[in-house]
Design a protein around this motif. Sequence first.
Motif, PDB file in Angstrom:
ATOM      1  N   CYS A 189      55.486  -2.249  59.963  1.00 54.65           N
ATOM      2  CA  CYS A 189      55.525  -3.693  59.663  1.00 54.65           C
ATOM      3  C   CYS A 189      54.976  -4.507  60.837  1.00 54.65           C
ATOM      4  CB  CYS A 189      56.958  -4.149  59.393  1.00 54.65           C
ATOM      5  SG  CYS A 189      57.576  -3.661  57.784  1.00 54.65           S
ATOM      6  N   LEU A 190      55.299  -4.089  62.030  1.00 53.05           N
ATOM      7  CA  LEU A 190      54.920  -4.857  63.215  1.00 53.05           C
ATOM      8  C   LEU A 190      53.489  -4.559  63.686  1.00 53.05           C
ATOM      9  CD1 LEU A 190      55.962  -6.847  65.326  1.00 53.05           C
ATOM     10  CD2 LEU A 190      56.954  -4.921  66.583  1.00 53.05           C
ATOM     11  N   TRP A 191      53.071  -3.285  63.537  1.00 54.29           N
ATOM     12  CA  TRP A 191      51.843  -2.849  64.200  1.00 54.29           C
ATOM     13  C   TRP A 191      50.642  -2.568  63.302  1.00 54.29           C
ATOM     14  CZ3 TRP A 191      50.549  -3.225  69.157  1.00 54.29           C
ATOM     15  CH2 TRP A 191      51.568  -3.435  70.083  1.00 54.29           C
ATOM     16  N   SER A 192      50.861  -2.340  61.996  1.00 52.46           N
ATOM     17  CA  SER A 192      49.692  -1.970  61.187  1.00 52.46           C
ATOM     18  C   SER A 192      48.757  -3.163  61.007  1.00 52.46           C
ATOM     19  CB  SER A 192      50.097  -1.439  59.812  1.00 52.46           C
ATOM     20  OG  SER A 192      48.915  -1.198  59.068  1.00 52.46           O
ATOM     21  N   ARG A 193      47.491  -2.942  61.302  1.00 59.84           N
ATOM     22  CA  ARG A 193      46.479  -3.986  61.114  1.00 59.84           C
ATOM     23  C   ARG A 193      45.850  -3.891  59.732  1.00 59.84           C
ATOM     24  NH1 ARG A 193      46.086  -5.742  66.358  1.00 59.84           N
ATOM     25  NH2 ARG A 193      46.788  -4.146  67.824  1.00 59.84           N
ATOM     26  N   LEU A 194      46.104  -2.784  59.038  1.00 58.43           N
ATOM     27  CA  LEU A 194      45.400  -2.525  57.779  1.00 58.43           C
ATOM     28  C   LEU A 194      46.302  -2.596  56.546  1.00 58.43           C
ATOM     29  CD1 LEU A 194      43.306   0.559  58.991  1.00 58.43           C
ATOM     30  CD2 LEU A 194      42.681  -1.848  59.070  1.00 58.43           C
ATOM     31  N   ALA A 195      47.609  -2.430  56.730  1.00 54.33           N
ATOM     32  CA  ALA A 195      48.520  -2.343  55.579  1.00 54.33           C
ATOM     33  C   ALA A 195      48.767  -3.696  54.928  1.00 54.33           C
ATOM     34  CB  ALA A 195      49.851  -1.758  56.025  1.00 54.33           C
ATOM     35  N   ASN A 196      49.130  -3.658  53.652  1.00 52.18           N
ATOM     36  CA  ASN A 196      49.603  -4.860  52.972  1.00 52.18           C
ATOM     37  C   ASN A 196      51.130  -4.930  52.950  1.00 52.18           C
ATOM     38  OD1 ASN A 196      47.219  -6.124  52.304  1.00 52.18           O
ATOM     39  ND2 ASN A 196      47.012  -5.057  50.356  1.00 52.18           N
ATOM     40  N   ARG A 197      51.740  -3.839  52.491  1.00 52.67           N
ATOM     41  CA  ARG A 197      53.199  -3.860  52.325  1.00 52.67           C
ATOM     42  C   ARG A 197      53.825  -2.532  52.748  1.00 52.67           C
ATOM     43  NH1 ARG A 197      54.932  -8.063  49.544  1.00 52.67           N
ATOM     44  NH2 ARG A 197      53.343  -9.339  48.573  1.00 52.67           N
ATOM     45  N   VAL A 198      55.092  -2.593  53.126  1.00 55.45           N
ATOM     46  CA  VAL A 198      55.861  -1.377  53.403  1.00 55.45           C
ATOM     47  C   VAL A 198      57.027  -1.365  52.414  1.00 55.45           C
ATOM     48  CG1 VAL A 198      57.217  -0.106  55.107  1.00 55.45           C
ATOM     49  CG2 VAL A 198      55.207  -1.416  55.834  1.00 55.45           C
ATOM     50  N   LEU A 199      56.980  -0.422  51.470  1.00 53.06           N
ATOM     51  CA  LEU A 199      58.013  -0.346  50.430  1.00 53.06           C
ATOM     52  C   LEU A 199      58.926   0.835  50.731  1.00 53.06           C
ATOM     53  CD1 LEU A 199      55.602  -0.738  47.355  1.00 53.06           C
ATOM     54  CD2 LEU A 199      56.835  -2.557  48.579  1.00 53.06           C
ATOM     55  N   VAL A 220      36.724 -12.400  65.283  1.00 51.91           N
ATOM     56  CA  VAL A 220      36.903 -12.534  66.740  1.00 51.91           C
ATOM     57  C   VAL A 220      38.376 -12.330  67.101  1.00 51.91           C
ATOM     58  CG1 VAL A 220      36.726 -14.115  68.703  1.00 51.91           C
ATOM     59  CG2 VAL A 220      34.958 -14.138  66.950  1.00 51.91           C
ATOM     60  N   ILE A 221      39.262 -12.989  66.352  1.00 58.30           N
ATOM     61  CA  ILE A 221      40.687 -12.925  66.703  1.00 58.30           C
ATOM     62  C   ILE A 221      41.244 -11.519  66.470  1.00 58.30           C
ATOM     63  CG2 ILE A 221      42.986 -13.870  66.202  1.00 58.30           C
ATOM     64  CD1 ILE A 221      41.601 -16.566  65.604  1.00 58.30           C
ATOM     65  N   GLU A 222      40.850 -10.894  65.371  1.00 59.08           N
ATOM     66  CA  GLU A 222      41.343  -9.525  65.124  1.00 59.08           C
ATOM     67  C   GLU A 222      40.824  -8.559  66.192  1.00 59.08           C
ATOM     68  OE1 GLU A 222      43.595  -8.268  62.821  1.00 59.08           O
ATOM     69  OE2 GLU A 222      44.021 -10.373  62.402  1.00 59.08           O
ATOM     70  N   ALA A 223      39.563  -8.735  66.602  1.00 63.86           N
ATOM     71  CA  ALA A 223      38.995  -7.855  67.645  1.00 63.86           C
ATOM     72  C   ALA A 223      39.748  -8.043  68.959  1.00 63.86           C
ATOM     73  CB  ALA A 223      37.508  -8.151  67.831  1.00 63.86           C
ATOM     74  N   LEU A 224      40.113  -9.298  69.235  1.00 65.51           N
ATOM     75  CA  LEU A 224      40.841  -9.615  70.464  1.00 65.51           C
ATOM     76  C   LEU A 224      42.264  -9.035  70.418  1.00 65.51           C
ATOM     77  CD1 LEU A 224      41.373 -11.095  73.114  1.00 65.51           C
ATOM     78  CD2 LEU A 224      41.345 -13.257  71.883  1.00 65.51           C
ATOM     79  N   LEU A 225      42.928  -9.158  69.265  1.00 65.12           N
ATOM     80  CA  LEU A 225      44.275  -8.589  69.132  1.00 65.12           C
ATOM     81  C   LEU A 225      44.247  -7.086  69.407  1.00 65.12           C
ATOM     82  CD1 LEU A 225      45.711 -10.343  65.913  1.00 65.12           C
ATOM     83  CD2 LEU A 225      46.084 -10.947  68.301  1.00 65.12           C
ATOM     84  N   MET A 226      43.197  -6.419  68.885  1.00 65.81           N
ATOM     85  CA  MET A 226      43.087  -4.973  69.103  1.00 65.81           C
ATOM     86  C   MET A 226      42.891  -4.666  70.582  1.00 65.81           C
ATOM     87  SD  MET A 226      40.665  -3.921  65.884  1.00 65.81           S
ATOM     88  CE  MET A 226      40.378  -2.207  66.203  1.00 65.81           C
ATOM     89  N   ALA A 227      41.958  -5.388  71.199  1.00 68.39           N
ATOM     90  CA  ALA A 227      41.616  -5.098  72.596  1.00 68.39           C
ATOM     91  C   ALA A 227      42.798  -5.359  73.526  1.00 68.39           C
ATOM     92  CB  ALA A 227      40.412  -5.942  73.010  1.00 68.39           C
ATOM     93  N   ALA A 228      43.590  -6.390  73.205  1.00 72.07           N
ATOM     94  CA  ALA A 228      44.699  -6.751  74.092  1.00 72.07           C
ATOM     95  C   ALA A 228      45.998  -6.064  73.687  1.00 72.07           C
ATOM     96  CB  ALA A 228      44.867  -8.276  74.107  1.00 72.07           C
ATOM     97  N   ASP A 229      45.924  -5.138  72.747  1.00 76.90           N
ATOM     98  CA  ASP A 229      47.109  -4.376  72.325  1.00 76.90           C
ATOM     99  C   ASP A 229      48.224  -5.314  71.836  1.00 76.90           C
ATOM    100  OD1 ASP A 229      48.424  -1.968  71.859  1.00 76.90           O
ATOM    101  OD2 ASP A 229      49.324  -1.891  73.848  1.00 76.90           O
ATOM    102  N   ILE A 230      47.842  -6.316  71.069  1.00 76.19           N
ATOM    103  CA  ILE A 230      48.819  -7.272  70.543  1.00 76.19           C
ATOM    104  C   ILE A 230      49.184  -6.884  69.113  1.00 76.19           C
ATOM    105  CG2 ILE A 230      49.226  -9.697  69.930  1.00 76.19           C
ATOM    106  CD1 ILE A 230      47.353 -10.463  72.208  1.00 76.19           C
ATOM    107  N   ALA A 231      50.487  -6.772  68.855  1.00 76.81           N
ATOM    108  CA  ALA A 231      50.945  -6.394  67.514  1.00 76.81           C
ATOM    109  C   ALA A 231      50.586  -7.508  66.537  1.00 76.81           C
ATOM    110  CB  ALA A 231      52.447  -6.162  67.522  1.00 76.81           C
ATOM    111  N   PRO A 232      49.923  -7.167  65.433  1.00 71.83           N
ATOM    112  CA  PRO A 232      49.504  -8.211  64.485  1.00 71.83           C
ATOM    113  C   PRO A 232      50.696  -8.906  63.818  1.00 71.83           C
ATOM    114  CG  PRO A 232      49.123  -6.019  63.567  1.00 71.83           C
ATOM    115  CD  PRO A 232      49.500  -5.822  65.013  1.00 71.83           C
ATOM    116  N   GLY A 233      51.855  -8.263  63.823  1.00 72.48           N
ATOM    117  CA  GLY A 233      53.024  -8.852  63.165  1.00 72.48           C
ATOM    118  C   GLY A 233      53.830  -9.765  64.076  1.00 72.48           C
ATOM    119  N   ILE A 234      53.407  -9.885  65.327  1.00 73.43           N
ATOM    120  CA  ILE A 234      54.213 -10.597  66.322  1.00 73.43           C
ATOM    121  C   ILE A 234      54.310 -12.102  66.025  1.00 73.43           C
ATOM    122  CG2 ILE A 234      52.554 -11.279  68.097  1.00 73.43           C
ATOM    123  CD1 ILE A 234      54.239  -9.767  70.141  1.00 73.43           C
TER     124      ILE A 234
END
Length: 391
Positions: free
Chosen positions: A48-58, A208-222
């Motif tokens: 839930c916190l880290w996946s950049r590709l998922a839609n849902r966790v059931l 740009v923002i997604e590439a930056l989140l990846m490079a800076a190791d930022i959890a997309p769910g944060i």
Amino acid sequence: VKTFFITCPKGLEPLLFEELTSMGLKGLKQSLAHVELQGSLEDAYRVCLWSRLANRVLMMIDRFPCLKTEQLYTKAVGIDWLSHLSPDDKIVVDFSGMSEMINHSVFGAQKIKDAIVDHVRRKTDRRPSVDKDNPDLRINARVYQDEVTISLDLSGESLHRRAYRLDMGIAPLKENLAAALLWRTQWRKLMTEPTAFVDPLCGSGTLVIEALLMAADIAPGIFRKKFGFEAWKQHDVQLWQRLLEEAEVRREQGLKRTLPIFQGYDIDPTMVDIAEQNLKHAGLENYATFTTQDLFDLKNTTGASKGLIISNPPYGARLGEEKALNELYELFARKTRQEFYGWQVGIFTGNVALCAKIGMRPVKKYKFFNGALPCELFLYEMDEKYFFTEK
Ligand SMILES: C[S@@+](CC[C@H](N)C(=O)[O-])C[C@H]1O[C@@H](n2cnc3c(N)ncnc32)[C@H](O)[C@@H]1O
């Protein structure tokens, strides 16, 4: 060990599988529009916190054969709902799939909802209510070949909504699609080197923002305010807090690294404003720049000899647009060849014919869906051997 279904847009399953594997998860199985996980609650919270590709966790709570419509209700009313929800919770039921018996999802959702309400009412004299827009708990039912699977939706709202983006009524790339495009490029390697990332037609700045989140190791769910598990009775608050703290530490460390240079450009100043706002919402205004600029004036101002340029240029098919679009794609190719020799270049488009006439041979092509629209990602290397015409 519990069973989880991690859903994604169709076509992204192999990428999601790779992503989950790279997170260290075991017990994964790739399936249609989802990856199945046999794992712990911690694994699921992590996704839930880290996946950049998922839609849902059931999270599966029951599965039963259902050959007659009535069975949907009689089985569902027997689930121990009060171990998951409180009597006054607001709920919603998502129902998907079809069988010979249950071929109407509104009907299926209604039956499950009735079962939950009756179960709770019998035991407590109170009843949960339905709230489609802001439920406490989202329940998912899926029927497949006369078998029904009931799950709790731990994500709540789809995970692609990172909450850094303002809703401005435009049609930008979904965040998890943007992340999936980047996953197909060399970005994960390039981002660890002194490189740069440029989107010359950046719109609201998603790539740009997604590439930056990846490079800076930022959890997309944060950035999200709410997850589906927060009102769940068995939610492990301490575990979740620990994961959030760990993500915060990783973010701080990630931002201390020497990061690539990030630039986005768009001809439309309104889009540039939106991109800047989104970047600010993500707390990253010092790590990328967005500038109003026509593609015609694109220059490599990054000082980097390697990097990634990737864009999702317009591809509208209105009458009379074809010529202008051909010119735009041709200009994109010319500018990247002149200014970004040695870089990787990606074009994501819903109109593949536009990429056919730009004088460069793609090294790779990948098919995607942008919603229901078939699209393709063309990847190029800026090297003579792939150019048809003189520079
Ligand atoms: C499909 S949108 C990109 C959407 C973006 N990927 C997002 O997620 O928001 C294409 C963008 O190209 C921009 N554009 C069109 N022609 C341009 C040009 N000549 N120079 C710079 N930007 C241009 C448009 O203003 C538009 O924002």
